[in-house]
Design an enzyme around this catalytic site. Sequence first.
Site, PDB file in Angstrom:
ATOM      1  N   HIS A  12       0.873  -1.113  -0.273  1.00  0.00           N
ATOM      2  CA  HIS A  12       0.092   0.006  -0.079  1.00  0.00           C
ATOM      3  C   HIS A  12       0.916   1.307   0.102  1.00  0.00           C
ATOM      4  CE1 HIS A  12      -0.193  -0.821   4.645  1.00  0.00           C
ATOM      5  NE2 HIS A  12       0.933   0.088   4.299  1.00  0.00           N
ATOM      6  N   GLU A 240       4.634  -5.509   8.274  1.00  0.00           N
ATOM      7  CA  GLU A 240       3.437  -5.327   7.901  1.00  0.00           C
ATOM      8  C   GLU A 240       2.662  -6.694   7.312  1.00  0.00           C
ATOM      9  OE1 GLU A 240       3.272  -0.480   6.477  1.00  0.00           O
ATOM     10  OE2 GLU A 240       3.361  -1.993   5.135  1.00  0.00           O
TER      11      GLU A 240
HETATM   12 FE   LIG Z   1       2.286   0.877   5.608  1.00  0.00          FE
END
Ligand SMILES: [Fe+2]
Length: 280
Positions: A12, A240
């Site tokens: 992202h 992440e």
């Molecule tokens: Fe991030």
Amino acid sequence: MARITAGVATSHIPAVGAAIDLGKTGEDYWKPVFAGYEWTKAWEREQKPDVVILVYNDHASAFDMKVIPTFAIGCAEEFKPADEGWGPRPVPVVRGHPDLAWHIAQSCILDEFDMTIINEMDVDHGLTVPLSLVFGQPEQWPARIIPLAVNVVTYPPPTGNRCWALGEAIRRAVESFDEDLNVQVWGTGGMSHQLQGPRAGLINAEWDNCFLDRLEGDTDELRHIPHIEYLRETGSEGIEMVMWLIMRGALGPRTHTLHRHYHVPASNTAVGHIVLEPVE
Ligand SMILES: [Fe+2]
């Protein structure tokens, strides 16, 4: 009944959002990044999901050191794009699905996952960049979105095993919702990247691709990767990727890969993307 029909994972990266918003996707540097999403865009036009449970992390936009929920579910009617310093991204307001979100919150909490319930929250690039990559630039997002924010910024983030188990609990929750909904679960963030310190710019394509390999099939070995391995092999922000395991856990014991994409570089991050379907 509602059912989970597919899982999508994608990085992202904020610079990817900026490239879209500034009309740079056709530039030589960006073309190979976006080419890997064309298949998914066409596929989503056919899939027409009613709801996407979008697992992401907030980057000090909605939460800061005052409040750090490990798992937070957005139950509001809508979520506005956050101002991350350059004004909000020029993307549609995200429309939620309060009935399903509250049902998931209730089901997960009674299933012993202590979710934080959020009724007002702006959503940053962690949530809106995946929407842009997969849905393009529509007037309105074509699905209702339930934001599921995970703390991966401040130590300690949840373990991969806990994330996988939360995915399994989300599956139980969705399957007990008494409305005929086509639901997808998306996991975002990653892949390997480190933004600061002497190892800034670290990319580990071999490890990333091995991670993508192991999302398919019936193995659950990814859930047991310790934090220290993410940090060592994929850099400090590679952690992440635990969010992808919520998506993977929600698909059930076995999956099949429909599409896969990996590209380096994009900004200072490896871009990874995979589309999975559950195998009954
Ligand atoms: Fe991030």
